[in-house]
Structure formats: structure tokens, C-alpha cells
Design an enzyme around this catalytic site. Structure first.
Site, PDB file in Angstrom:
ATOM      1  CD  GLU A 181      -2.719   5.455   6.932  1.00 15.93           C
ATOM      2  OE1 GLU A 181      -2.664   5.441   5.697  1.00 15.93           O
ATOM      3  OE2 GLU A 181      -1.828   4.969   7.667  1.00 15.93           O
ATOM      4  CB  SER A 240       5.305  -1.819  12.165  1.00 18.97           C
ATOM      5  OG  SER A 240       4.965  -0.482  12.459  1.00 18.97           O
ATOM      6  N   GLY A 292       2.775   2.243  10.959  1.00 21.21           N
ATOM      7  CA  GLY A 292       3.777   3.313  10.853  1.00 21.21           C
ATOM      8  C   GLY A 292       4.499   3.636  12.148  1.00 21.21           C
ATOM      9  CG  HIS A 299      -5.808   2.016   5.224  1.00 20.44           C
ATOM     10  ND1 HIS A 299      -5.354   2.925   6.147  1.00 20.44           N
ATOM     11  CD2 HIS A 299      -4.807   1.113   5.053  1.00 20.44           C
ATOM     12  CE1 HIS A 299      -4.123   2.593   6.504  1.00 20.44           C
ATOM     13  NE2 HIS A 299      -3.766   1.503   5.856  1.00 20.44           N
ATOM     14  CG  ASN A 343      -1.739   1.234   1.362  1.00 18.33           C
ATOM     15  OD1 ASN A 343      -1.780   2.056   0.439  1.00 18.33           O
ATOM     16  ND2 ASN A 343      -2.404   1.407   2.501  1.00 18.33           N
ATOM     17  CD1 TRP A 344       3.572   0.976  -2.781  1.00 20.83           C
ATOM     18  CD2 TRP A 344       3.456   1.990  -4.780  1.00 20.83           C
ATOM     19  NE1 TRP A 344       4.232   0.191  -3.690  1.00 20.83           N
ATOM     20  CE2 TRP A 344       4.186   0.782  -4.929  1.00 20.83           C
ATOM     21  CE3 TRP A 344       3.266   2.794  -5.902  1.00 20.83           C
ATOM     22  CZ2 TRP A 344       4.726   0.375  -6.155  1.00 20.83           C
ATOM     23  CZ3 TRP A 344       3.794   2.390  -7.134  1.00 20.83           C
ATOM     24  CH2 TRP A 344       4.519   1.197  -7.250  1.00 20.83           C
ATOM     25  CE  LYS A 345      -0.086   3.122   4.806  1.00 23.36           C
ATOM     26  NZ  LYS A 345      -0.007   3.213   6.250  1.00 23.36           N
ATOM     27  CD  GLU A 381      -3.351  -2.274   7.374  1.00 23.91           C
ATOM     28  OE1 GLU A 381      -2.252  -2.531   6.869  1.00 23.91           O
ATOM     29  OE2 GLU A 381      -3.918  -1.183   7.219  1.00 23.91           O
ATOM     30  N   GLY A 425       2.959  -1.068   4.300  1.00 20.09           N
ATOM     31  CA  GLY A 425       2.995   0.356   4.000  1.00 20.09           C
ATOM     32  C   GLY A 425       4.416   0.801   3.681  1.00 20.09           C
ATOM     33  N   GLY A 426       5.065   1.439   4.640  1.00 21.63           N
ATOM     34  CA  GLY A 426       6.384   2.050   4.441  1.00 21.63           C
ATOM     35  C   GLY A 426       7.397   1.144   3.758  1.00 21.63           C
TER      36      GLY A 426
HETATM   37  P1  13P Z   1       3.141   0.421   7.695  1.00 18.41           P
HETATM   38  O1  13P Z   1       3.620  -0.887   7.073  1.00 18.41           O
HETATM   39  O2  13P Z   1       3.877   1.618   7.209  1.00 18.41           O
HETATM   40  O3  13P Z   1       3.050   0.294   9.185  1.00 18.41           O
HETATM   41  O4  13P Z   1       1.628   0.619   7.165  1.00 18.41           O
HETATM   42  C1  13P Z   1       0.736  -0.427   7.254  1.00 18.41           C
HETATM   43  C2  13P Z   1      -0.476  -0.075   6.498  1.00 18.41           C
HETATM   44  O5  13P Z   1      -1.244   0.801   6.885  1.00 18.41           O
HETATM   45  C3  13P Z   1      -0.722  -0.798   5.234  1.00 18.41           C
HETATM   46  O6  13P Z   1      -2.009  -0.549   4.753  1.00 18.41           O
END
Ligand code: 13P
Length: 246
Positions: A95, A208, A170, A93, A9-11, A164, A229-230
Site C-alpha cells: 500500500e 486475508s 483485504g 508494504h 498491521n492496523w493500517k 504478501e 491486517g483487518g
Molecule cells: P488483510 O489481512 O486485511 O488482508 O491485510 C494484510 C496486510 O496487508 C497486512 O500487512
């Protein structure tokens, strides 16, 4: 046997469409394996990334879809607009729930709309830090999953659930494998209770996940992959995560 799946997930990354194409190419170059892999770029980068990944084994997902198909919804993207570009979408999600006001009702409508458009759906669920500390994880998962899956019916083959925990996203502080396995079991209990084929539905862990922490989750009971994510923004790091699930 559930096929394992790792989704990046590149956000709201990387900074430009050209960077997104480079990242997609690097992900494709680094991937040699049996695990299913997908990336979810920002909407504007989806056409270029889909083009860059054509002929590869890497699938493209969107990060969200709207619950309506057409109309006066400024800034929104309908599921049908993804046809030919993405095979699925992330929905719910935390967010998006936090920043754009999605609640269980909206998430349910979005999931149904995406499934009706023949997309796969990665439905995100998970508790906040406060709910975790008050031992409310099961109650939150019960509410979030039940609200959505009730009307999924015959589309369940395209439904994937990502657990999640919000406090793990994050933060560099992933859940323990034991907590993730318990959450996956709870999710499958609710799915079963709603009459779905719980043993066939994939449950991913997100929060994470890195090349260092992934081993725990690759071995966790009932976890079939990761939503990353990251760490998905670095092709080598992402490849190491994928490899761990292979
Ligand atoms: P991180 O891997 O950066 O913690 O993010 C997880 C996430 O929200 C994937 O959708």
C-alpha cells in the site's frame, strides 16, 4: 528453530488514539502464549499504545520509516524518532509502494536505515494479481528481495520478510498454503544466494489471514507467522490467529 511471530498491521485504524489504546489493552489481555506478538499502530498512536503495552509481551512496530535521518521531508518519520517507542517497522508494504511511490530502491534505503537504527524490519514483498496470473511470482520475489538484502550483512538477525501477495490483501481470498510455501522457499533461495543465513530468517505470510484461514498457513512449510491486517483490529480474532501459530 525460528521463533514464530504474528504482527497486527492496523493500517489507518482505529479511528482515535483512545480506540487504539483500548485495542492494545484488549490484545494484551487476550494474549497468553509462546508466540511472539506485535502490533503496528498509526504513527500518532504509537506513544500511547507503547505506554499501554509497557510491561506486556506485545511489541510495537511502526508501519514505515523514512530513508533519511533528518531534514526537509515534510510528513515523514525518521527511524531514530521511534527509539524507546517501537522495536521495529514494517517497510515496503504494497500500500505504501502503491500510494506513496516507494520502489525497490527506496525500500532498500529504508530497510538499511531502520536496521542501522537498531530496529527490526518486516520487509513486505509480493506480486500483483496480474503478475500472479502470468506466473511471475518468483521473478517478482527475486527482484524485490535481491534489491534489499544485498547490504543487510550483520543486521540480518533483525530482518523478517513478509510474503504478501497483493491480490490476497483485504480481498477475503488468501493464497493457498502451497503457494505461500513455494514463495517462502523462493525467498530463502534468494537470501541464501545473497550469502545470508536463510534458515534463520523468518518469513511471514500476509493477505486475508483470519481465524478461519490461519490453519493453512500455520501448517505451511517455511512460514513462521503472519502479518495480519483487518483481522488484527478485533482482539479475539487476532488472539485466535496467534493461538493457531502456538
Ligand atoms: P488483510 O489481512 O486485511 O488482508 O491485510 C494484510 C496486510 O496487508 C497486512 O500487512
Amino acid at each position: 528453530m525460528r521463533e514464530r511471530l504474528v504482527v497486527g498491521n492496523w493500517k489507518m485504524n482505529p479511528p482515535t488514539i483512545a480506540d487504539a489504546v483500548s485495542l492494545a489493552r484488549a490484545v494484551a489481555r487476550a494474549h497468553h502464549g509462546a508466540v511472539s506478538v506485535a502490533v503496528a499502530p498509526p504513527f500518532v498512536a504509537i506513544p500511547a499504545v507503547a505506554d499501554a503495552l509497557a510491561g506486556s509481551d506485545i511489541a510495537v512496530y511502526a508501519q514505515d520509516v523514512h530513508w533519511e535521518e533528518r531534514g526537509a521531508y515534510t510528513s515523514q518519520i525518521a527511524a531514530s524518532m521511534l527509539r524507546g517507542l517501537a522495536v521495529g517497522s514494517i517497510v515496503g508494504h504494497s500500500e505504501v509502494r502503491r500510494d506513496l511511490g516507494d520502489d525497490d530502491g527506496r525500500v532498500a534505503k529504508k530497510v538499511l536505515r531502520a536496521l542501522a537504527a537498531d530496529l527490526r524490519v518486516v520487509l513486505c514483498v509480493g506480486e500483483s494479481e496480474d503478475e500472479f496470473e502470468h506466473d511471475e511470482t518468483d521473478a517478482v520475489l527475486e527482484r524485490q528481495v535481491r534489491a534489499v538484502v544485498r547490504s543487510v550483512g550483520s543486521s540480518q538477525g533483525r530482518l523478517i520478510i513478509a510474503y504478501e501477495p497483493i491480490w490476497a490483501i483485504g480481498t477475503g481470498r488468501p493464497a493457498t498454503a502451497e503457494h505461500a510455501a513455494k514463495a517462502a522457499a523462493k525467498i530463502r533461495n534468494v537470501l541464501r544466494d545473497e550469502g545470508l543465513a536463510a534458515e534463520d530468517i523468518r518469513v511471514l505470510y500476509g493477505g486475508s489471514v483470519s481465524s478461519i484461514t490461519v490453519g493453512d498457513f500455520a501448517g505451511a512449510r517455511g512460514i513462521d507467522g503472519a502479518l495480519v491486517g483487518g483481522a488484527s483490529l478485533k482482539a479475539d480474532e487476532f488472539a485466535a490467529i496467534v493461538h493457531a501459530f502456538g
